[in-house]
Design a protein around this motif. Structure first.
Motif, PDB file in Angstrom:
ATOM      1  N   LYS A 108       0.755  -1.200  -0.117  1.00 36.19           N
ATOM      2  CA  LYS A 108      -0.042   0.232   0.025  1.00 36.19           C
ATOM      3  C   LYS A 108       0.859   1.343  -0.051  1.00 36.19           C
ATOM      4  O   LYS A 108       0.397   2.256  -0.645  1.00 36.19           O
ATOM      5  CB  LYS A 108      -1.276   0.013   0.953  1.00 36.19           C
ATOM      6  CG  LYS A 108      -2.290  -1.028   1.018  1.00 36.19           C
ATOM      7  CD  LYS A 108      -2.857  -0.724  -0.287  1.00 36.19           C
ATOM      8  CE  LYS A 108      -3.922  -1.843  -0.486  1.00 36.19           C
ATOM      9  NZ  LYS A 108      -4.750  -1.812  -1.721  1.00 36.19           N
ATOM     10  N   TYR A 109       2.068   1.426   0.717  1.00 36.13           N
ATOM     11  CA  TYR A 109       2.642   2.626   1.006  1.00 36.13           C
ATOM     12  C   TYR A 109       3.413   3.044  -0.160  1.00 36.13           C
ATOM     13  O   TYR A 109       3.851   4.122  -0.091  1.00 36.13           O
ATOM     14  CB  TYR A 109       3.479   2.817   2.395  1.00 36.13           C
ATOM     15  CG  TYR A 109       4.475   1.923   2.280  1.00 36.13           C
ATOM     16  CD1 TYR A 109       5.939   2.326   1.770  1.00 36.13           C
ATOM     17  CD2 TYR A 109       4.591   0.422   2.956  1.00 36.13           C
ATOM     18  CE1 TYR A 109       6.937   1.668   1.583  1.00 36.13           C
ATOM     19  CE2 TYR A 109       5.654  -0.077   2.783  1.00 36.13           C
ATOM     20  CZ  TYR A 109       6.927   0.087   2.398  1.00 36.13           C
ATOM     21  OH  TYR A 109       7.937  -0.772   2.498  1.00 36.13           O
ATOM     22  N   GLY A 110       3.867   2.117  -1.101  1.00 35.47           N
ATOM     23  CA  GLY A 110       4.696   2.497  -2.162  1.00 35.47           C
ATOM     24  C   GLY A 110       5.467   1.279  -2.873  1.00 35.47           C
ATOM     25  O   GLY A 110       5.355   0.045  -2.439  1.00 35.47           O
ATOM     26  N   VAL A 126      13.871  16.245   1.166  1.00 28.27           N
ATOM     27  CA  VAL A 126      13.380  16.052   2.726  1.00 28.27           C
ATOM     28  C   VAL A 126      12.146  17.399   2.791  1.00 28.27           C
ATOM     29  O   VAL A 126      12.946  18.347   2.708  1.00 28.27           O
ATOM     30  CB  VAL A 126      14.379  15.899   3.525  1.00 28.27           C
ATOM     31  CG1 VAL A 126      13.737  15.926   5.111  1.00 28.27           C
ATOM     32  CG2 VAL A 126      15.207  14.846   3.394  1.00 28.27           C
ATOM     33  N   MET A 127      11.369  16.973   3.207  1.00 34.86           N
ATOM     34  CA  MET A 127      10.172  18.027   3.358  1.00 34.86           C
ATOM     35  C   MET A 127       9.607  18.389   4.844  1.00 34.86           C
ATOM     36  O   MET A 127       9.423  17.317   5.541  1.00 34.86           O
ATOM     37  CB  MET A 127       9.120  17.981   2.331  1.00 34.86           C
ATOM     38  CG  MET A 127       7.857  19.082   2.433  1.00 34.86           C
ATOM     39  SD  MET A 127       6.657  18.941   1.243  1.00 34.86           S
ATOM     40  CE  MET A 127       7.504  18.993  -0.181  1.00 34.86           C
ATOM     41  N   ARG A 128       9.521  19.599   5.273  1.00 32.15           N
ATOM     42  CA  ARG A 128       9.044  20.002   6.523  1.00 32.15           C
ATOM     43  C   ARG A 128       7.738  20.795   6.105  1.00 32.15           C
ATOM     44  O   ARG A 128       7.946  21.804   5.737  1.00 32.15           O
ATOM     45  CB  ARG A 128      10.256  20.971   7.194  1.00 32.15           C
ATOM     46  CG  ARG A 128      11.516  20.137   7.797  1.00 32.15           C
ATOM     47  CD  ARG A 128      12.395  21.155   8.500  1.00 32.15           C
ATOM     48  NE  ARG A 128      13.336  20.531   9.264  1.00 32.15           N
ATOM     49  CZ  ARG A 128      14.759  19.684   8.736  1.00 32.15           C
ATOM     50  NH1 ARG A 128      14.800  19.965   7.473  1.00 32.15           N
ATOM     51  NH2 ARG A 128      15.294  19.484   9.634  1.00 32.15           N
ATOM     52  N   THR A 163       9.794  12.111   3.480  1.00 38.64           N
ATOM     53  CA  THR A 163      10.465  12.206   2.314  1.00 38.64           C
ATOM     54  C   THR A 163       9.625  11.038   1.443  1.00 38.64           C
ATOM     55  O   THR A 163       9.084  10.066   1.837  1.00 38.64           O
ATOM     56  CB  THR A 163      11.963  11.265   2.327  1.00 38.64           C
ATOM     57  OG1 THR A 163      12.722  12.062   3.230  1.00 38.64           O
ATOM     58  CG2 THR A 163      12.638  11.161   1.006  1.00 38.64           C
ATOM     59  N   SER A 164       9.475  11.463   0.154  1.00 40.71           N
ATOM     60  CA  SER A 164       8.508  10.843  -0.823  1.00 40.71           C
ATOM     61  C   SER A 164       8.946   9.559  -1.004  1.00 40.71           C
ATOM     62  O   SER A 164      10.266   9.164  -1.043  1.00 40.71           O
ATOM     63  CB  SER A 164       8.343  11.525  -2.100  1.00 40.71           C
ATOM     64  OG  SER A 164       7.538  12.945  -1.704  1.00 40.71           O
ATOM     65  N   ILE A 165       8.067   8.600  -1.240  1.00 40.74           N
ATOM     66  CA  ILE A 165       8.311   7.156  -1.557  1.00 40.74           C
ATOM     67  C   ILE A 165       8.119   6.982  -3.169  1.00 40.74           C
ATOM     68  O   ILE A 165       6.666   7.331  -3.352  1.00 40.74           O
ATOM     69  CB  ILE A 165       8.075   6.084  -0.649  1.00 40.74           C
ATOM     70  CG1 ILE A 165       8.694   6.488   0.662  1.00 40.74           C
ATOM     71  CG2 ILE A 165       8.208   4.779  -1.336  1.00 40.74           C
ATOM     72  CD1 ILE A 165       8.006   5.542   1.637  1.00 40.74           C
ATOM     73  N   LEU A 166       8.812   6.260  -3.946  1.00 45.55           N
ATOM     74  CA  LEU A 166       8.194   5.866  -5.369  1.00 45.55           C
ATOM     75  C   LEU A 166       6.890   4.938  -5.209  1.00 45.55           C
ATOM     76  O   LEU A 166       6.846   4.426  -4.255  1.00 45.55           O
ATOM     77  CB  LEU A 166       9.237   5.172  -6.134  1.00 45.55           C
ATOM     78  CG  LEU A 166      10.581   6.439  -6.624  1.00 45.55           C
ATOM     79  CD1 LEU A 166      11.466   5.447  -7.414  1.00 45.55           C
ATOM     80  CD2 LEU A 166      10.113   7.432  -7.162  1.00 45.55           C
ATOM     81  N   ASN A 167       6.022   4.997  -6.343  1.00 48.98           N
ATOM     82  CA  ASN A 167       4.913   3.968  -6.237  1.00 48.98           C
ATOM     83  C   ASN A 167       5.079   3.482  -7.870  1.00 48.98           C
ATOM     84  O   ASN A 167       4.110   2.581  -8.011  1.00 48.98           O
ATOM     85  CB  ASN A 167       3.741   4.437  -6.069  1.00 48.98           C
ATOM     86  CG  ASN A 167       3.347   5.640  -7.024  1.00 48.98           C
ATOM     87  OD1 ASN A 167       3.906   5.785  -7.932  1.00 48.98           O
ATOM     88  ND2 ASN A 167       2.231   6.202  -6.886  1.00 48.98           N
TER      89      ASN A 167
END
Length: 344
Positions: free
Chosen positions: A232-234, A257-259, A266-270
Motif C-alpha cells: 500500500k505505501y509505495g 526532505v520536506m518539513r 521524504t516521498s517514496i516512489l510508487n
C-alpha cells in the motif's frame, strides 16, 4: 558501428526499449518490428516515426539480413522459440525475463548458443545496472565488510491486480532478487523454504501475501527475502548485506526532505519503472557498447537465465510443500566461466 535492432513484441516494455534506443541512447537503430497484434506493431512504427519494416512474425524478422540484434519483449512462453531461432541464425539477442519458462527451455538456448561458439544472448536483469546494487557489489568484492554472512531483502509493491496469484510472487517478482543476489555474492543456491505470514486484508483468494523466502547458498550465506505486493505505501526495494566486519545497505532513492504540517517527510516512489529507469538505460547502452567493443554482450548470460529458472521452480515447489527444497543445477559449462568471459 550502428547495431540494427529488430523488436519482437511491441507492448509496454517493447515500446520503452524502442524509445530509449531511438531517442536516448547511441549506437543503435530500430529497423524491424513484429507483434502478434499487427496493429500494435504498425502503431509503434508511426508513434516513433521509425524507418522500420513491420513483419508478420518473429521468423520473418529474424530472417532479415539487415537485423543484427533481436530484442525479445513478447509474452514469456514465446521467448524460447524466438531466442533459439535468433541464435541459430547467428543474431545477437537481448531477451527480457524469462529467458524461457522452464529450465529445460533455458538449457536448449544454452546449447544452441554454445554451438555458435560465441556469446550472443543477454537476459534483461536490469538490477545489475542500478547504481545502488553496483555499489553493493563493489563493497562485497572489495571485502569492505568481510565475507557476507546474511542478506535481508524486500520487494514491495503498493498493489497488484486480481490476476496476480501466489506463484507470480516468484516468477514475476522474486525473480529479480534471485538473479541480483546470486550476482552480488557469486555463490550458487543450495535450498529454499517459504513461509506465509498472516495474510493482508488487501490480498485476494488466489494470492497469499506477503511471503518470506529463506534461500541458502553453497557456502552457507542465508538470505531472507520478503515479497509483499500489496504493501500500500509505495514501491520499495531493500537489500542489506551483513558481513563479518560490517553491513552494507542499498541506498534509498534520492528525494527531497520536506518539513511541512508539523512533519518531516521524504516521498517514496510508487512505480517500478521510475525506480529502475536509469538502470534500463545503462543496461541497453552497455549491451550495445560491449558488442561493438568485444563482439559479445557482457551482461547476464543464458546460463544466468537457466539459474533463475531452476531457482524459481524450486521456490514455487517450496510454496506448495512448505518444506525446504533443494536447488540443483547442472554443472556450469566452461563456455560461461569467468575466465572465458575475461578472455572475451
Amino acid at each position: 558501428m550502428t547495431l540494427r535492432f529488430g523488436v519482437v513484441g511491441t507492448g509496454a516494455i517493447g515500446r520503452e526499449h524502442i524509445d530509449r534506443i531511438t531517442n536516448k541512447l547511441s549506437g543503435g537503430k530500430i529497423v524491424a518490428v513484429t507483434d502478434v497484434n499487427q496493429e500494435s506493431a504498425k502503431q509503434t512504427v508511426e508513434m516513433y516515426q521509425l524507418d522500420a519494416v513491420v513483419y508478420p512474425d518473429d521468423q520473418a524478422l529474424i530472417a532479415d539480413e539487415n537485423v543484427d540484434v533481436v530484442i525479445v519483449t513478447s509474452w514469456g512462453p514465446a521467448h524460447e522459440a524466438t531466442v533459439v531461432a535468433a541464435v541459430e541464425a547467428g543474431k545477437y539477442v537481448f531477451c527480457e525475463k524469462p529467458l524461457a519458462t522452464t529450465a529445460e527451455g533455458c538449457m536448449r538456448i544454452v546449447e544452441a548458443e554454445m554451438k555458435q561458439g560465441k556469446k550472443l544472448v543477454q537476459v534483461g536483469f536490469m538490477r545489475r545496472y542500478d547504481s545502488g546494487y553496483v555499489q553493493l557489489k563493489q563493497a562485497i568484492d572489495n571485502h569492505a565488510i568481510g565475507e557476507p554472512l546474511m542478506i535481508r531483502a524486500a520487494h514491495r509493491n503498493p498493489t497488484v491486480g486480481e490476476n496476480y496469484v501466489t506463484e507470480m510472487a516468484v516468477v514475476d517478482t522474486l525473480i529479480h532478487e534471485i538473479d541480483v543476489l546470486h550476482w552480488l555474492v557469486n555463490d550458487d543456491y543450495k535450498s529454499v523454504q517459504v513461509v506465509f505470514p498472516r495474510k493482508t486484508k488487501y490480498s485476494h483468494e488466489k494470492l497469499q501475501d506477503p511471503q518470506l523466502f529463506t534461500i541458502e547458498t553453497n557456502s552457507g550465506i542465508v538470505m531472507n527475502v520478503e515479497v509483499f505486493v500489496n504493501c500500500k505505501y509505495g514501491y520499495d526495494i531493500q537489500c542489506e548485506v551483513i558481513g563479518e566486519e560490517g553491513i552494507a545497505k542499498l541506498p534509498e532513492v534520492s528525494n527531497i526532505v520536506m518539513r511541512k504540517d508539523e512533519k518531516l517527510s521524504t516521498s517514496i516512489l510508487n512505480d517500478w519503472k521510475l525506480r529502475f529507469m536509469d538502470a534500463y538505460n545503462v543496461e541497453i547502452q552497455d549491451f550495445i557498447d560491449s558488442i561493438n567493443k568485444t563482439g559479445e554482450p557482457k551482461g547476464p548470460t543464458s546460463w544466468d537465465g537457466y539459474i533463475a529458472a531452476v531457482t524459481a521452480d524450486a521456490c514455487v515447489k517450496a510454496q506448495q510443500t512448505g518444506q525446504k527444497e533443494p536447488i540443483t543445477l547442472q554443472e556450469k559449462p566452461a563456455f560461461y566461466s569467468e575466465k572465458q568471459l575475461q578472455k572475451a
